[in-house]
Design a protein around this motif. Structure first.
Motif, PDB file in Angstrom:
ATOM      1  N   VAL A  99       9.612  -2.515   2.729  1.00  0.00           N
ATOM      2  CA  VAL A  99      10.586  -2.426   1.638  1.00  0.00           C
ATOM      3  C   VAL A  99      10.993  -0.984   1.412  1.00  0.00           C
ATOM      4  CG1 VAL A  99      11.089  -3.188  -0.700  1.00  0.00           C
ATOM      5  CG2 VAL A  99       9.053  -4.035   0.460  1.00  0.00           C
ATOM      6  N   LEU A 128      -2.506   9.435   3.700  1.00  0.00           N
ATOM      7  CA  LEU A 128      -3.005   8.107   3.349  1.00  0.00           C
ATOM      8  C   LEU A 128      -3.814   7.522   4.502  1.00  0.00           C
ATOM      9  CD1 LEU A 128      -2.968   5.505   1.543  1.00  0.00           C
ATOM     10  CD2 LEU A 128      -0.914   4.841   2.795  1.00  0.00           C
TER      11      LEU A 128
ATOM     12  N   PRO B  22       9.702   4.020   2.883  1.00  0.00           N
ATOM     13  CA  PRO B  22       9.039   2.762   2.509  1.00  0.00           C
ATOM     14  C   PRO B  22       8.111   2.898   1.293  1.00  0.00           C
ATOM     15  CG  PRO B  22       9.070   2.949   4.871  1.00  0.00           C
ATOM     16  CD  PRO B  22       9.686   4.214   4.330  1.00  0.00           C
ATOM     17  N   VAL B  23       8.332   2.010   0.307  1.00  0.00           N
ATOM     18  CA  VAL B  23       7.670   2.097  -0.991  1.00  0.00           C
ATOM     19  C   VAL B  23       6.150   2.050  -0.875  1.00  0.00           C
ATOM     20  CG1 VAL B  23       7.403   0.899  -3.174  1.00  0.00           C
ATOM     21  CG2 VAL B  23       9.648   1.102  -2.155  1.00  0.00           C
ATOM     22  N   ALA B  24       5.659   1.178   0.012  1.00  0.00           N
ATOM     23  CA  ALA B  24       4.212   1.006   0.142  1.00  0.00           C
ATOM     24  C   ALA B  24       3.543   2.334   0.481  1.00  0.00           C
ATOM     25  CB  ALA B  24       3.912  -0.015   1.231  1.00  0.00           C
ATOM     26  N   LEU B  25       4.169   3.094   1.393  1.00  0.00           N
ATOM     27  CA  LEU B  25       3.552   4.332   1.856  1.00  0.00           C
ATOM     28  C   LEU B  25       3.747   5.449   0.841  1.00  0.00           C
ATOM     29  CD1 LEU B  25       4.712   3.896   5.523  1.00  0.00           C
ATOM     30  CD2 LEU B  25       2.445   3.501   4.604  1.00  0.00           C
ATOM     31  N   VAL B  26       4.852   5.405   0.090  1.00  0.00           N
ATOM     32  CA  VAL B  26       5.038   6.372  -0.992  1.00  0.00           C
ATOM     33  C   VAL B  26       3.904   6.201  -2.006  1.00  0.00           C
ATOM     34  CG1 VAL B  26       6.502   7.052  -2.920  1.00  0.00           C
ATOM     35  CG2 VAL B  26       7.534   6.498  -0.735  1.00  0.00           C
ATOM     36  N   GLY B  28       0.850   4.764  -1.682  1.00  0.00           N
ATOM     37  CA  GLY B  28      -0.454   5.147  -1.153  1.00  0.00           C
ATOM     38  C   GLY B  28      -0.555   6.650  -0.968  1.00  0.00           C
ATOM     39  N   THR B 289       1.599  -4.938   2.045  1.00  0.00           N
ATOM     40  CA  THR B 289       1.356  -3.506   2.215  1.00  0.00           C
ATOM     41  C   THR B 289       1.695  -2.767   0.921  1.00  0.00           C
ATOM     42  OG1 THR B 289       1.980  -3.784   4.522  1.00  0.00           O
ATOM     43  CG2 THR B 289       1.707  -1.548   3.761  1.00  0.00           C
ATOM     44  N   VAL B 290       2.704  -3.267   0.193  1.00  0.00           N
ATOM     45  CA  VAL B 290       2.998  -2.659  -1.109  1.00  0.00           C
ATOM     46  C   VAL B 290       1.778  -2.806  -2.020  1.00  0.00           C
ATOM     47  CG1 VAL B 290       4.488  -2.693  -3.144  1.00  0.00           C
ATOM     48  CG2 VAL B 290       5.463  -3.092  -0.902  1.00  0.00           C
TER      49      VAL B 290
END
Lengths: 196, 446
Positions: A99, A128, B22-26, B28, B289-290
């Motif tokens: 996303v 991360l 990607p939001v999930a990685l931002v 984390g 993943t988010v």
């Protein structure tokens, strides 16, 4: 949440081959949904028939211990789920399925989009992934040393499942490094091709 | 400044999210960076790994997510929706406004297949928009109906969003599913009432189709085509309500049921299965993943007293229970202009849950009931966020597949009355919690 995201072209070279490999692992792991479906069906049927223990045998076997119970089937479902999730995560990054909030991004130039992704891989993804691989490895080896497993006749050898965390995040780390390399090279070459 | 760190964290999060990475990685990444900046002990992040394990991987409930995605994807490809729209159109299409009502009904009935909003809005647009335009429906009414009905699927159970909201708020997903039935039908009913109202007051907007009604037994065909989706909904909801299956098992049964229906329709080929598997893998990786990223972010945010900051800010307003509820819902509504339900649920709900649990509305509700009610208000709110211009995702999906003469301005104009209907529905649910609580109470008892 674009479900129809185009898969980006990767081109040739060793780094690209690695990225293709990671995407392939993700696609392959997605097939785990089929055995999960079968296990759910068997599980519901057996619990309706009130069968608890399905099979028993003499020697201890890897993962299953000495019997196959309803609880082992239930455990197997979320074991496969966890492995599926951890192995598909990195592939989804390569195929650009994660996303994004893209209402500003869609007005960016292709060059700026590449810069954002390169910076994101370095600033967000790498710290991360490194931290989770580091602690996840520790987490897994401790579980192995303790011989951690089910205390309700489910599955044993919990370290196998726990290992999916450092493995999944290692894949993510390599995917991030690979993609950062590809983006950097495109930027240095002044690649003007369309990018999303 | 006591809350300098968590405040900086929120600002960085917003910058990161809006950069389009990607939001999930931002999530984390910011979590990990701020654990270092905030000088939390290195071992603190070790808890993050065990949280990922215990909260995501070992969480059997979340297995319902890929199973429901698979079910939806399979139904989408089974050809059931096409058949159903065709017979609905034959049954209702020759009446004024009947075509739009068919689309709204299809949206409600096929809600089972619409775990993924994008897929259902696209499906409805591709199926119904050309027919409605050909029959001279006003484009605004046509796109509004399609966007609103296609989005209803994330609310009407079985819904992936409700599984995750239930997990976050620690309430029973079975009760949440049953609680969503009345609100879902209420909204669907409001859409249909509005369409009828337009058809009567502005007949040229929703004209009687020119094409002749087909001969033959229309009702029989309609009943046959309704059977399949109803069978599926009954399998999933029935097995939960009777206690035969957990939500996860019900999702699995639903997925198998969808495969059988596709096989029955001669659509179950290897290439269908393979594309369903691929979609399941990438969509559930995307959603979960988010959750993995939000787990790390939330843990560090709490470690730096961010949750306390939010609580203090809300209670500093010193509002009544309803006032506080209103502020929380308004914040979610505003965030909904920019973010999707995945991000809002995972980032914001864990922070709001303890605040809501502590409110006293003087209604004599238990904490569980109060959270159930709140969950449904949030769900309707999030569903609305798909429709609100300028960044409602459903609107972009329609724009993506609509013919070029449909401009984004037409879509914006068309959706505004439906956003009004959504807010009316939301207000009704706030005023009458029993609309949500009645059904779970009747089935499961208190």
């Amino acid at each position: 949440m674009d479900t129809q995201a185009r898969e980006p072209e990767l081109g040739t070279g060793p780094v690209q081959a690695m990225l293709r490999g990671i995407a392939w692992i993700g696609r392959a792991a997605a097939w785990l949904i089929v055995p999960i479906l079968a296990l759910v069906l068997v599980g519901v049927t057996l619990s309706a028939m009130k069968v608890g223990t399905i099979l028993e045998w003499e020697r201890d076997v890897f993962l299953f211990g000495s019997k196959l119970t309803l609880a082992s089937l239930g455990d197997l479902q979320w074991h496969l789920f966890g492995i599926m999730l951890m192995l598909t995560m990195a592939g989804a990054l390569v195929t650009n399925n994660h996303v994004r909030v893209d209402f500003i991004r869609q007005h960016m130039s292709d060059r700026l989009k590449r810069i954002v992704d390169l910076a994101g891989h370095i600033v967000f993804l790498l710290p991360l992934a490194v931290v989770v691989v580091w602690h996840g490895y520790d987490f897994t080896t401790r579980s192995f040393a303790m011989g951690e497993g089910s205390n309700y006749d489910g599955l044993y050898d919990r370290f196998v499942l726990k290992a999916s965390i450092p493995i999944g995040f290692s894949l993510l780390l390599f995917a991030g490094l690979g993609l950062a390399f590809v983006r950097l090279r495109e930027l240095l070459r002044g690649d003007q091709s369309e990018y999303d | 400044m006591e809350y300098a760190l968590p405040l900086t964290m929120v600002v960085c999060l917003l910058l990161g999210i809006f950069s389009g990475y990607p939001v999930a990685l931002v999530l984390g990444g910011i979590g990990v960076l701020f654990a270092f900046i905030g000088e939390l002990p290195f071992a603190f992040l070790k808890i993050g790994v065990s949280r990922i394990y215990a909260g995501v991987i070992e969480n059997w409930l979340l297995l319902a997510v890929p199973l429901f995605v698979f079910m939806g994807s399979m139904l989408d490809k089974s050809g059931l929706a096409q058949n159903l729209l065709y017979s609905l159109e034959r049954a209702l299409g020759h009446k004024r406004g009947g075509l739009a009502i068919s689309v709204a009904l299809l949206g409600i009935i096929m809600a089972a297949s619409t775990g993924i909003v994008g897929a259902s809005v696209v499906m409805l647009s591709v199926l119904a928009l050309p027919i409605m335009l050909r029959e001279n429906y006003k484009p605004e009414l046509a796109v509004g109906t399609i966007a609103a009905s296609g989005t209803l699927g994330i609310l009407i159970p079985p819904s992936i969003m409700l599984v995750l909201v239930g997990d976050i708020l620690q309430i029973s997903v079975g009760e949440l599913f049953l609680g969503a039935i009345v609100p879902g039908f209420l909204l669907g009913g409001l859409y249909i009432a509005y369409i009828i109202f337009v058809a009567i007051t502005r007949p040229s907007d929703a004209p009687v189709p020119q094409s002749k009604p087909a001969e033959g037994s229309v009702m029989l065909a309609l009943i046959r085509d309704l059977m399949a989706p109803l069978l599926l909904i009954l399998t999933v909801l029935g097995s939960i309500a009777t206690g035969t299956a957990t939500p996860t098992e019900a999702a699995g049964l639903g997925a198998i049921c969808a495969m059988l229906l596709a096989a029955f329709n001669r659509k179950l080929t290897f290439s269908t299965l393979s594309s369903c598997v691929r979609e399941t893998g990438s969509t559930s990786a995307m959603i979960l993943t988010v959750l993995v990223g939000a787990t790390i972010f939330g843990m560090v945010f709490k470690g730096l007293k961010g949750d306390q900051m939010i609580k203090d800010a809300i209670f500093a307003l010193d509002l009544s229970a309803y006032g506080t509820l209103g502020v929380l819902l308004l914040m979610i509504f505003i965030l909904g202009f920019f973010l999707e339900w995945v991000e809002i649920s995972f980032i914001v709900l864990p922070l709001f849950a303890p605040i809501v649990a502590a409110l006293d509305f003087g209604l004599g509700l238990t904490t569980q009931q109060q959270l159930l009610w709140f969950a449904m208000l949030v769900a309707v709110n999030l569903q609305t966020s798909f429709l609100t211009p300028p960044f409602g995702y459903s609107l972009f999906y329609i724009k993506g597949v609509a013919p070029p003469e449909i401009t984004i301005r037409m879509i914006y104009r068309g959706i505004i009355p439906f956003v009004g209907l959504q807010l009316t529905g939301l207000a009704l649910l706030i005023l009458m919690p029993q609309l949500v609580l009645w059904m779970p109470g009747a089935v499961f008892g208190n």
